[in-house]
Scaffold this active site. Sequence first.
Site, PDB file in Angstrom:
ATOM      1  N   SER A 189      45.948 -31.296  25.529  1.00 18.79           N
ATOM      2  CA  SER A 189      44.899 -30.468  25.273  1.00 18.79           C
ATOM      3  C   SER A 189      44.268 -30.041  23.700  1.00 18.79           C
ATOM      4  O   SER A 189      44.373 -31.202  23.177  1.00 18.79           O
ATOM      5  CB  SER A 189      45.086 -29.029  25.906  1.00 18.79           C
ATOM      6  OG  SER A 189      43.755 -28.260  26.013  1.00 18.79           O
ATOM      7  N   ASP A 341      38.486 -32.396  34.826  1.00 19.21           N
ATOM      8  CA  ASP A 341      38.722 -31.833  33.505  1.00 19.21           C
ATOM      9  C   ASP A 341      37.575 -32.077  32.713  1.00 19.21           C
ATOM     10  O   ASP A 341      36.894 -33.236  32.260  1.00 19.21           O
ATOM     11  CB  ASP A 341      39.908 -32.563  33.006  1.00 19.21           C
ATOM     12  CG  ASP A 341      40.175 -32.111  31.463  1.00 19.21           C
ATOM     13  OD1 ASP A 341      39.555 -30.957  31.037  1.00 19.21           O
ATOM     14  OD2 ASP A 341      41.097 -32.489  30.895  1.00 19.21           O
ATOM     15  N   HIS A 371      42.722 -30.137  34.392  1.00 19.67           N
ATOM     16  CA  HIS A 371      43.211 -29.675  32.964  1.00 19.67           C
ATOM     17  C   HIS A 371      44.442 -28.682  33.137  1.00 19.67           C
ATOM     18  O   HIS A 371      44.635 -27.955  33.709  1.00 19.67           O
ATOM     19  CB  HIS A 371      42.146 -29.152  32.196  1.00 19.67           C
ATOM     20  CG  HIS A 371      42.421 -28.983  30.710  1.00 19.67           C
ATOM     21  ND1 HIS A 371      42.245 -29.853  30.149  1.00 19.67           N
ATOM     22  CD2 HIS A 371      42.742 -27.834  30.069  1.00 19.67           C
ATOM     23  CE1 HIS A 371      42.689 -29.651  28.619  1.00 19.67           C
ATOM     24  NE2 HIS A 371      42.951 -28.387  28.898  1.00 19.67           N
TER      25      HIS A 371
END
Length: 401
Positions: A189, A341, A371
Amino acid sequence: MGFKTLCLGLFCVSFLSYIYTPIPANIEETWKVMALDAVAKTCTLMALCLENVGVMRYEEFISMIISLDYTQPLSDEHVTVTDTAFVDVPVRLYLPKRKSEAPRRAVIYFHGGGFCFGSFKQRAFDFLNRWTASKLDAVVVGIDYRLAPQHHFPAQLEDGITAVKFFLQDKILTKYGVDPTRIAISGDSSGGTLAAAVTLQVQIDPEVKHKLKLQALLYPGLQVIDTALPSHRDNEHGVVLTRDIAIKLVSLFFTKDEALPQAMRKNQHMPLESRHLFRFVNWSTLLPEKYRKHHVYTEPVLGRSSYSLPALMDHRALPLLADDAQLQHLPRTYVLTCQYDVLRDDGIMYVSRLQNVGVQVFHDHIEDGIHGALSYMTSPLYLQLGLRIKDMYISWLDKNL
Protein backbone atom coordinates in the site's frame (compact mmCIF):
# COMPACT_ATOMS: atom_id res chain seq x y z
CA MET A 1 -42.13 5.73 23.32
CA GLY A 2 -43.18 5.18 19.72
CA PHE A 3 -41.23 8.21 18.54
CA LYS A 4 -38.07 7.05 20.33
CA THR A 5 -38.45 3.59 18.82
CA LEU A 6 -38.87 5.12 15.37
CA CYS A 7 -35.75 7.27 15.79
CA LEU A 8 -33.77 4.27 17.02
CA GLY A 9 -34.99 2.23 14.07
CA LEU A 10 -34.05 4.95 11.59
CA PHE A 11 -30.63 5.27 13.20
CA CYS A 12 -30.04 1.52 12.99
CA VAL A 13 -31.12 1.43 9.34
CA SER A 14 -28.86 4.39 8.49
CA PHE A 15 -25.93 2.85 10.35
CA LEU A 16 -26.32 -0.54 8.69
CA SER A 17 -26.67 1.04 5.24
CA TYR A 18 -23.43 2.96 5.86
CA ILE A 19 -21.35 -0.02 6.91
CA TYR A 20 -22.86 -2.53 4.48
CA THR A 21 -20.88 -3.22 1.31
CA PRO A 22 -21.95 -5.95 -1.13
CA ILE A 23 -19.18 -8.56 -1.27
CA PRO A 24 -18.30 -9.78 -4.80
CA ALA A 25 -19.35 -13.37 -5.39
CA ASN A 26 -15.86 -14.69 -6.15
CA ILE A 27 -14.34 -13.56 -2.84
CA GLU A 28 -13.70 -16.49 -0.52
CA GLU A 29 -14.59 -16.45 3.19
CA THR A 30 -17.44 -14.08 2.39
CA TRP A 31 -18.81 -13.76 5.92
CA LYS A 32 -15.38 -13.13 7.39
CA VAL A 33 -14.66 -10.44 4.79
CA MET A 34 -18.07 -8.91 5.44
CA ALA A 35 -17.35 -8.82 9.18
CA LEU A 36 -13.93 -7.27 8.67
CA ASP A 37 -15.39 -4.67 6.34
CA ALA A 38 -18.13 -3.85 8.86
CA VAL A 39 -15.53 -3.39 11.61
CA ALA A 40 -13.44 -1.14 9.34
CA LYS A 41 -16.45 0.95 8.30
CA THR A 42 -17.65 1.23 11.91
CA CYS A 43 -14.24 2.47 13.05
CA THR A 44 -14.21 4.93 10.16
CA LEU A 45 -17.66 6.23 11.08
CA MET A 46 -16.69 6.64 14.74
CA ALA A 47 -13.45 8.40 13.76
CA LEU A 48 -15.25 10.81 11.42
CA CYS A 49 -17.90 11.57 14.06
CA LEU A 50 -15.24 12.30 16.69
CA GLU A 51 -13.41 14.51 14.20
CA ASN A 52 -16.56 16.43 13.30
CA VAL A 53 -17.35 17.22 16.95
CA GLY A 54 -13.74 18.23 17.62
CA VAL A 55 -12.77 15.43 20.03
CA MET A 56 -9.88 14.04 17.99
CA ARG A 57 -8.76 13.79 14.41
CA TYR A 58 -9.75 10.86 12.24
CA GLU A 59 -6.22 9.49 11.92
CA GLU A 60 -5.60 9.83 15.67
CA PHE A 61 -8.54 7.56 16.46
CA ILE A 62 -7.51 4.96 13.85
CA SER A 63 -3.92 5.07 15.12
CA MET A 64 -5.17 4.48 18.67
CA ILE A 65 -7.11 1.39 17.52
CA ILE A 66 -4.18 0.04 15.50
CA SER A 67 -1.74 0.55 18.39
CA LEU A 68 -3.69 -2.05 20.36
CA ASP A 69 -2.26 -4.58 17.91
CA TYR A 70 1.40 -3.64 18.45
CA THR A 71 3.94 -6.30 19.41
CA GLN A 72 7.20 -6.33 21.34
CA PRO A 73 10.44 -7.44 19.62
CA LEU A 74 10.29 -11.04 20.80
CA SER A 75 12.84 -13.52 19.45
CA ASP A 76 11.96 -17.16 18.74
CA GLU A 77 13.87 -20.35 18.03
CA HIS A 78 14.55 -19.30 14.43
CA VAL A 79 14.99 -15.51 14.48
CA THR A 80 16.52 -12.90 16.77
CA VAL A 81 14.35 -9.79 16.81
CA THR A 82 15.53 -6.38 18.05
CA ASP A 83 14.32 -2.80 17.85
CA THR A 84 16.99 -0.23 17.11
CA ALA A 85 17.52 2.84 14.93
CA PHE A 86 19.38 3.55 11.70
CA VAL A 87 20.60 7.11 12.33
CA ASP A 88 17.36 8.40 13.90
CA VAL A 89 14.88 6.19 12.02
CA PRO A 90 13.31 3.36 14.09
CA VAL A 91 13.80 -0.11 12.62
CA ARG A 92 13.06 -3.67 13.68
CA LEU A 93 15.74 -6.21 12.75
CA TYR A 94 15.12 -9.91 12.11
CA LEU A 95 18.33 -11.95 12.12
CA PRO A 96 18.23 -15.71 11.40
CA LYS A 97 19.79 -17.76 14.21
CA ARG A 98 21.16 -20.65 12.20
CA LYS A 99 24.76 -20.34 11.14
CA SER A 100 25.56 -19.50 7.54
CA GLU A 101 28.89 -19.96 5.78
CA ALA A 102 27.97 -17.42 3.11
CA PRO A 103 26.57 -13.88 3.42
CA ARG A 104 22.79 -13.78 3.58
CA ARG A 105 20.13 -12.14 1.48
CA ALA A 106 18.35 -9.10 2.91
CA VAL A 107 14.87 -7.58 2.59
CA ILE A 108 13.94 -4.03 3.60
CA TYR A 109 10.21 -3.62 4.30
CA PHE A 110 7.99 -0.51 4.46
CA HIS A 111 4.61 -1.02 6.17
CA GLY A 112 1.35 0.35 4.79
CA GLY A 113 -1.17 2.56 6.55
CA GLY A 114 -2.06 5.43 4.24
CA PHE A 115 1.02 7.41 5.37
CA CYS A 116 -0.96 8.30 8.50
CA PHE A 117 -0.82 5.25 10.75
CA GLY A 118 0.73 1.81 11.15
CA SER A 119 4.06 0.42 12.26
CA PHE A 120 6.38 -2.56 11.88
CA LYS A 121 5.10 -3.38 15.38
CA GLN A 122 1.70 -4.50 14.07
CA ARG A 123 1.20 -8.22 14.46
CA ALA A 124 0.62 -8.81 10.76
CA PHE A 125 3.80 -7.03 9.69
CA ASP A 126 5.82 -8.58 12.49
CA PHE A 127 4.53 -11.98 11.36
CA LEU A 128 5.34 -11.26 7.70
CA ASN A 129 8.88 -10.02 8.37
CA ARG A 130 9.57 -12.83 10.82
CA TRP A 131 8.31 -15.37 8.27
CA THR A 132 10.44 -13.77 5.53
CA ALA A 133 13.58 -14.00 7.66
CA SER A 134 12.92 -17.63 8.54
CA LYS A 135 11.86 -18.93 5.13
CA LEU A 136 14.49 -17.09 3.10
CA ASP A 137 17.24 -17.29 5.73
CA ALA A 138 17.47 -13.55 5.18
CA VAL A 139 18.14 -10.46 7.26
CA VAL A 140 14.93 -8.40 7.32
CA VAL A 141 14.64 -4.72 8.22
CA GLY A 142 11.24 -3.22 9.04
CA ILE A 143 11.25 0.59 8.86
CA ASP A 144 9.04 3.03 10.78
CA TYR A 145 8.96 6.36 8.97
CA ARG A 146 7.41 9.57 10.28
CA LEU A 147 3.66 9.73 9.78
CA ALA A 148 1.30 12.33 8.37
CA PRO A 149 -0.26 14.72 9.14
CA GLN A 150 2.27 15.63 11.84
CA HIS A 151 4.90 15.22 9.14
CA HIS A 152 4.08 15.89 5.50
CA PHE A 153 5.97 14.79 2.39
CA PRO A 154 8.96 14.58 1.98
CA ALA A 155 9.54 13.49 5.62
CA GLN A 156 8.54 9.87 4.90
CA LEU A 157 10.80 9.66 1.86
CA GLU A 158 13.69 11.24 3.75
CA ASP A 159 13.36 8.67 6.53
CA GLY A 160 13.25 5.84 4.02
CA ILE A 161 16.32 7.02 2.14
CA THR A 162 18.21 7.66 5.38
CA ALA A 163 17.53 4.16 6.71
CA VAL A 164 18.23 2.39 3.41
CA LYS A 165 21.48 4.25 2.73
CA PHE A 166 22.63 3.53 6.28
CA PHE A 167 21.93 -0.18 5.84
CA LEU A 168 23.73 -0.29 2.47
CA GLN A 169 27.04 0.82 3.97
CA ASP A 170 29.82 -1.78 3.80
CA LYS A 171 30.37 -1.79 7.55
CA ILE A 172 26.66 -2.34 8.30
CA LEU A 173 26.26 -5.08 5.70
CA THR A 174 29.33 -6.80 7.11
CA LYS A 175 28.04 -6.41 10.66
CA TYR A 176 24.83 -8.27 9.81
CA GLY A 177 26.40 -10.73 7.38
CA VAL A 178 24.54 -9.48 4.29
CA ASP A 179 25.50 -10.13 0.66
CA PRO A 180 25.56 -6.63 -0.93
CA THR A 181 24.45 -8.05 -4.30
CA ARG A 182 21.28 -9.68 -2.93
CA ILE A 183 19.21 -6.94 -1.28
CA ALA A 184 15.51 -6.33 -1.97
CA ILE A 185 13.14 -3.55 -0.95
CA SER A 186 9.42 -4.18 -0.43
CA GLY A 187 6.27 -2.52 0.80
CA ASP A 188 2.48 -2.76 0.81
CA SER A 189 0.00 0.00 0.00
CA SER A 190 1.57 3.33 1.02
CA GLY A 191 4.64 1.33 2.03
CA GLY A 192 4.79 0.21 -1.59
CA THR A 193 4.69 3.86 -2.64
CA LEU A 194 7.68 4.59 -0.42
CA ALA A 195 9.55 1.48 -1.53
CA ALA A 196 9.16 2.52 -5.17
CA ALA A 197 10.14 6.13 -4.44
CA VAL A 198 13.19 5.15 -2.38
CA THR A 199 14.31 2.71 -5.08
CA LEU A 200 14.12 5.42 -7.74
CA GLN A 201 16.37 7.66 -5.66
CA VAL A 202 18.86 5.05 -4.44
CA GLN A 203 19.46 3.53 -7.87
CA ILE A 204 20.64 6.86 -9.30
CA ASP A 205 22.48 8.12 -6.20
CA PRO A 206 26.23 8.17 -6.94
CA GLU A 207 26.96 8.03 -3.21
CA VAL A 208 25.33 4.59 -2.92
CA LYS A 209 27.87 1.91 -3.81
CA HIS A 210 25.57 -1.10 -3.45
CA LYS A 211 22.35 -0.98 -5.45
CA LEU A 212 19.11 -2.83 -4.80
CA LYS A 213 18.67 -6.09 -6.69
CA LEU A 214 14.87 -6.22 -6.51
CA GLN A 215 11.80 -4.23 -5.57
CA ALA A 216 8.48 -5.82 -4.60
CA LEU A 217 5.36 -3.63 -4.51
CA LEU A 218 2.19 -5.06 -3.00
CA TYR A 219 -1.02 -3.24 -4.04
CA PRO A 220 0.83 0.10 -4.11
CA GLY A 221 -0.54 3.60 -4.63
CA LEU A 222 1.64 5.34 -7.21
CA GLN A 223 -0.21 8.46 -8.38
CA VAL A 224 -3.00 10.85 -7.37
CA ILE A 225 -3.11 13.26 -10.29
CA ASP A 226 -6.05 11.37 -11.82
CA THR A 227 -8.63 10.26 -9.25
CA ALA A 228 -11.14 8.90 -11.75
CA LEU A 229 -9.39 5.73 -12.91
CA PRO A 230 -11.58 2.70 -13.64
CA SER A 231 -10.52 1.15 -10.32
CA HIS A 232 -11.58 4.33 -8.52
CA ARG A 233 -15.00 4.11 -10.09
CA ASP A 234 -15.42 0.34 -9.75
CA ASN A 235 -14.36 0.38 -6.08
CA GLU A 236 -15.70 3.75 -4.98
CA HIS A 237 -17.44 2.01 -2.07
CA GLY A 238 -14.91 -0.80 -1.91
CA VAL A 239 -14.26 -3.41 0.73
CA VAL A 240 -12.19 -1.99 3.65
CA LEU A 241 -10.87 0.97 1.62
CA THR A 242 -13.26 3.39 -0.09
CA ARG A 243 -12.34 6.10 -2.58
CA ASP A 244 -13.22 8.85 -0.09
CA ILE A 245 -10.97 7.45 2.64
CA ALA A 246 -8.11 6.87 0.19
CA ILE A 247 -8.37 10.50 -0.90
CA LYS A 248 -8.55 11.72 2.70
CA LEU A 249 -5.39 9.83 3.68
CA VAL A 250 -3.28 10.74 0.67
CA SER A 251 -4.34 14.38 1.07
CA LEU A 252 -2.97 14.38 4.62
CA PHE A 253 0.32 13.09 3.20
CA PHE A 254 0.64 16.46 1.47
CA THR A 255 -1.35 18.98 3.51
CA LYS A 256 -4.07 19.57 6.11
CA ASP A 257 -5.85 21.97 3.74
CA GLU A 258 -9.40 20.62 3.35
CA ALA A 259 -9.59 22.17 -0.10
CA LEU A 260 -7.35 19.45 -1.52
CA PRO A 261 -9.54 16.38 -0.77
CA GLN A 262 -12.61 18.32 -1.87
CA ALA A 263 -10.96 19.06 -5.23
CA MET A 264 -9.60 15.52 -5.54
CA ARG A 265 -13.07 14.02 -5.16
CA LYS A 266 -14.09 16.04 -8.24
CA ASN A 267 -10.79 15.27 -10.00
CA GLN A 268 -10.18 19.00 -10.29
CA HIS A 269 -7.10 19.39 -8.09
CA MET A 270 -4.22 19.66 -10.58
CA PRO A 271 -2.78 22.93 -11.94
CA LEU A 272 -2.49 23.82 -15.63
CA GLU A 273 1.26 23.25 -15.59
CA SER A 274 0.72 19.57 -14.79
CA ARG A 275 -0.75 18.74 -18.21
CA HIS A 276 2.46 17.12 -19.47
CA LEU A 277 2.33 14.54 -16.65
CA PHE A 278 -0.91 12.92 -17.73
CA ARG A 279 0.77 10.89 -20.44
CA PHE A 280 2.40 8.94 -17.59
CA VAL A 281 -0.97 7.96 -16.11
CA ASN A 282 -3.17 7.76 -19.20
CA TRP A 283 -5.13 4.63 -18.39
CA SER A 284 -6.69 4.50 -21.86
CA THR A 285 -3.30 3.39 -23.20
CA LEU A 286 -1.62 1.89 -20.14
CA LEU A 287 -4.41 -0.39 -18.90
CA PRO A 288 -5.25 -3.66 -20.67
CA GLU A 289 -8.77 -3.80 -22.08
CA LYS A 290 -10.08 -6.12 -19.33
CA TYR A 291 -9.51 -3.37 -16.74
CA ARG A 292 -10.78 -0.48 -18.89
CA LYS A 293 -14.14 -2.22 -19.40
CA HIS A 294 -16.89 0.23 -20.37
CA HIS A 295 -15.18 3.29 -18.91
CA VAL A 296 -14.46 6.28 -21.16
CA TYR A 297 -11.28 8.29 -20.66
CA THR A 298 -11.59 12.04 -20.14
CA GLU A 299 -8.77 14.31 -19.09
CA PRO A 300 -9.13 15.82 -15.61
CA VAL A 301 -10.13 19.47 -15.37
CA LEU A 302 -6.98 21.51 -14.73
CA GLY A 303 -6.47 24.92 -13.15
CA ARG A 304 -9.53 24.91 -10.88
CA SER A 305 -7.55 24.82 -7.59
CA SER A 306 -7.03 28.13 -5.83
CA TYR A 307 -3.67 27.10 -4.39
CA SER A 308 -0.44 25.58 -5.60
CA LEU A 309 0.99 22.34 -4.22
CA PRO A 310 4.18 21.41 -6.13
CA ALA A 311 4.45 18.05 -4.33
CA LEU A 312 1.47 16.79 -6.37
CA MET A 313 3.76 16.87 -9.43
CA ASP A 314 6.81 15.36 -7.70
CA HIS A 315 7.77 11.85 -8.81
CA ARG A 316 9.53 11.37 -5.47
CA ALA A 317 6.07 11.36 -3.91
CA LEU A 318 4.26 9.67 -6.79
CA PRO A 319 6.54 7.24 -8.65
CA LEU A 320 4.26 6.88 -11.69
CA LEU A 321 5.18 10.47 -12.57
CA ALA A 322 8.83 9.54 -13.15
CA ASP A 323 9.81 9.80 -16.81
CA ASP A 324 11.07 6.88 -18.87
CA ALA A 325 14.73 7.81 -18.42
CA GLN A 326 14.33 7.55 -14.64
CA LEU A 327 12.38 4.29 -14.77
CA GLN A 328 15.08 2.62 -16.87
CA HIS A 329 17.38 2.51 -13.83
CA LEU A 330 15.00 0.36 -11.81
CA PRO A 331 15.88 -3.21 -10.81
CA ARG A 332 13.81 -6.31 -11.45
CA THR A 333 10.35 -5.62 -10.08
CA TYR A 334 7.42 -7.56 -8.64
CA VAL A 335 3.98 -5.92 -8.56
CA LEU A 336 0.93 -7.49 -6.94
CA THR A 337 -2.50 -5.97 -7.52
CA CYS A 338 -5.99 -6.83 -6.30
CA GLN A 339 -9.17 -6.70 -8.38
CA TYR A 340 -11.36 -5.13 -5.68
CA ASP A 341 -8.97 -2.34 -4.77
CA VAL A 342 -9.24 1.38 -5.48
CA LEU A 343 -5.44 1.40 -6.07
CA ARG A 344 -5.53 -1.50 -8.55
CA ASP A 345 -4.86 0.52 -11.69
CA ASP A 346 -1.82 2.33 -10.25
CA GLY A 347 0.07 -0.94 -10.02
CA ILE A 348 -1.09 -2.19 -13.42
CA MET A 349 -0.07 1.04 -15.15
CA TYR A 350 3.32 0.86 -13.45
CA VAL A 351 3.77 -2.64 -14.86
CA SER A 352 3.00 -1.33 -18.35
CA ARG A 353 5.40 1.56 -18.03
CA LEU A 354 8.24 -0.61 -16.73
CA GLN A 355 7.69 -3.11 -19.53
CA ASN A 356 7.79 -0.27 -22.07
CA VAL A 357 11.27 0.82 -20.92
CA GLY A 358 12.69 -2.69 -20.70
CA VAL A 359 12.67 -3.27 -16.95
CA GLN A 360 12.12 -6.89 -15.97
CA VAL A 361 8.78 -6.95 -14.20
CA PHE A 362 6.57 -9.76 -12.91
CA HIS A 363 2.89 -9.07 -12.22
CA ASP A 364 0.55 -11.11 -10.03
CA HIS A 365 -3.09 -10.04 -10.17
CA ILE A 366 -5.43 -11.45 -7.53
CA GLU A 367 -8.88 -11.76 -9.09
CA ASP A 368 -10.54 -12.15 -5.68
CA GLY A 369 -8.21 -9.75 -3.86
CA ILE A 370 -9.04 -6.77 -1.65
CA HIS A 371 -6.86 -3.93 -0.46
CA GLY A 372 -4.91 -4.46 2.75
CA ALA A 373 -5.23 -8.25 2.74
CA LEU A 374 -1.74 -8.64 4.26
CA SER A 375 -3.03 -6.90 7.38
CA TYR A 376 -5.25 -9.91 7.99
CA MET A 377 -2.83 -12.78 8.51
CA THR A 378 -3.07 -13.34 12.27
CA SER A 379 -5.99 -14.52 14.39
CA PRO A 380 -8.71 -13.62 14.98
CA LEU A 381 -8.73 -11.44 11.84
CA TYR A 382 -6.91 -13.73 9.44
CA LEU A 383 -7.95 -14.33 5.86
CA GLN A 384 -6.75 -17.13 3.63
CA LEU A 385 -6.34 -14.39 1.01
CA GLY A 386 -3.71 -12.64 3.12
CA LEU A 387 -1.80 -15.88 3.66
CA ARG A 388 -1.98 -16.64 -0.07
CA ILE A 389 -0.55 -13.22 -0.99
CA LYS A 390 2.20 -13.71 1.59
CA ASP A 391 3.17 -17.03 0.02
CA MET A 392 3.20 -15.59 -3.51
CA TYR A 393 5.39 -12.68 -2.40
CA ILE A 394 7.82 -14.91 -0.47
CA SER A 395 8.00 -17.40 -3.36
CA TRP A 396 8.94 -14.68 -5.85
CA LEU A 397 11.61 -13.30 -3.52
CA ASP A 398 13.03 -16.76 -2.97
CA LYS A 399 13.34 -17.42 -6.71
CA ASN A 400 14.73 -14.02 -7.67
CA LEU A 401 16.77 -12.68 -4.75
